[in-house]
Write an enzyme that holds these catalytic residues in place. Structure first.
Site, mmCIF file in Angstrom:
data_model
loop_
_atom_site.group_PDB
_atom_site.id
_atom_site.type_symbol
_atom_site.label_atom_id
_atom_site.label_comp_id
_atom_site.label_asym_id
_atom_site.label_seq_id
_atom_site.Cartn_x
_atom_site.Cartn_y
_atom_site.Cartn_z
ATOM 1 N N ARG A 42 -8.144 -20.696 -0.854
ATOM 2 C CA ARG A 42 -7.116 -20.378 -0.154
ATOM 3 C C ARG A 42 -5.999 -21.468 -0.403
ATOM 4 N NH1 ARG A 42 -4.977 -21.552 4.883
ATOM 5 N NH2 ARG A 42 -4.103 -19.993 6.053
ATOM 6 N N ARG B 204 8.256 4.045 -4.956
ATOM 7 C CA ARG B 204 8.273 2.799 -3.785
ATOM 8 C C ARG B 204 7.134 1.725 -4.073
ATOM 9 N NH1 ARG B 204 7.718 5.076 2.170
ATOM 10 N NH2 ARG B 204 5.433 5.407 1.493
ATOM 11 N N LYS C 298 6.637 -2.083 1.689
ATOM 12 C CA LYS C 298 5.448 -1.215 2.503
ATOM 13 C C LYS C 298 4.183 -2.140 2.405
ATOM 14 C CE LYS C 298 3.281 3.193 3.317
ATOM 15 N NZ LYS C 298 3.659 3.297 4.482
ATOM 16 N N LEU D 182 11.193 1.301 6.835
ATOM 17 C CA LEU D 182 10.813 1.690 5.465
ATOM 18 C C LEU D 182 11.611 2.917 4.908
ATOM 19 C CD1 LEU D 182 8.083 1.092 3.677
ATOM 20 C CD2 LEU D 182 7.271 3.255 5.109
ATOM 21 N N GLU E 51 12.495 2.196 14.067
ATOM 22 C CA GLU E 51 11.482 3.448 13.343
ATOM 23 C C GLU E 51 10.454 3.253 14.446
ATOM 24 O OE1 GLU E 51 10.435 2.449 9.567
ATOM 25 O OE2 GLU E 51 10.143 0.302 10.119
ATOM 26 N N TYR F 275 0.686 -1.016 0.149
ATOM 27 C CA TYR F 275 -0.121 0.099 -0.006
ATOM 28 C C TYR F 275 0.886 1.330 0.176
ATOM 29 C CZ TYR F 275 0.813 1.103 5.184
ATOM 30 O OH TYR F 275 1.366 1.490 6.156
#
Length: 287
Positions: free
Chosen positions: A101, A52, A151, A207, A183, A33
């Site tokens: 799945r 990114r 991310k 990140l 972070e 995302y």
């Protein structure tokens, strides 16, 4: 007002949006995302977020969706129809679904990635009263997986960290691994000593923040020294100032770490100046 959102090729009212229960983001957090800020109806550093995003997709071997080249147009359309002056656009791309799945990835040649976008209206985003008083943080152990540079939508532990901070009467948490700060739960972390900004160097451990890159560039242009290295919580407690950066908070001063006030317990002048510079320059470059 009911928002218009974008789901797999269609603009729909938010209460009519649907995705498959077999989408791998739902079953296995198999997706990435980005969040792009909107100021004055324009997108902040869209190209940085797009680069990114492309890297995250590549690292997870998720193919680009068919609408990839249209993402800027989709962002702008959602900002327009939802009348967003200040706020955020959330974008999520998943590996999609191909039947039942299964731990094995579906065939990328026959499975189209899932694409979801929505806006969040946040009037006065840049004028947050929180920035004027600063935030308090606590330290917690970093137990996330080793590829924090991607991310992904795997956000359970960062969410738990936010809740640990709230329970302790703080605003956020800095995560610590092997004695060094990695972070924040949703931001990059910095301390200031004298005229020097200290922040962890880029690696798989953190990140690669889009706001981080811009702020460090502006800091160097403002004749501040930047040192990219590990630092401990004890070193942070002894700093003159501290702050965090992210797309949704810009530059946010930190005034307390694990109950220890930094300086006089109010936002430091350098952090506030960096916030001012970042907002001014970002507005000029917004699209």
């Amino acid at each position: 007002m009911t928002r218009t959102v974008y789901v797999n090729g269609e603009y729909v009212p938010e209460n009519e949006a649907k995705i498959s229960i077999f989408d791998r983001a739902f079953l296995m957090a198999d997706g990435v995302y980005e969040v792009t800020s909107v100021l004055g109806g324009k997108l902040i550093d869209f190209e940085g977020h797009n680069r990114r995003l492309e890297r995250s997709l590549s690292e997870l071997d998720i193919k680009k969706p068919a609408v990839y080249d249209d993402l800027l147009e989709i962002h702008r359309e959602l900002v327009r129809v939802n009348e967003v002056e200040d706020g955020l656009v959330y974008l999520q791309i998943t590996r999609g679904s191909d039947g039942d799945r299964d731990f094995v990835f579906p065939d990328p040649e026959t499975t189209e990635p899932g694409v979801v976008l929505f806006t969040q209206n946040k009037p006065g985003l840049a004028d947050s009263p929180v920035a004027k008083k600063g935030i308090k943080i606590i330290s917690i152990e970093d137990v996330r997986w080793g590829r924090r540079d991607i991310k992904t939508v795997q956000l359970l532990y960062p969410s738990m960290g936010k809740m640990m901070a709230k329970k302790a009467g703080a605003d956020d948490a800095w995560m610590v691994q092997d004695g060094a700060v990695t972070e924040g739960t949703s931001n990059n972390a910095y301390i200031i000593k004298g005229n020097k900004i200290i922040t962890r160097a880029l690696s798989n451990d953190i990140l690669h923040g889009i706001t981080r890159a811009a702020v460090l560039r502006f800091a160097r242009e403002a004749q501040m020294q930047v040192e990219e290295r590990n630092f401990s919580i004890d070193e942070a407690k002894d700093a003159d100032e501290a702050f965090v950066t992210s797309a949704s908070t810009f530059v946010m001063p930190v005034v307390e770490i694990d109950g220890v006030a930094l300086g006089d317990g109010t936002p430091g002048s350098r952090a506030l100046r960096l916030r001012e510079i970042y907002l001014d320059e970002s507005r000029k470059a917004a699209i």
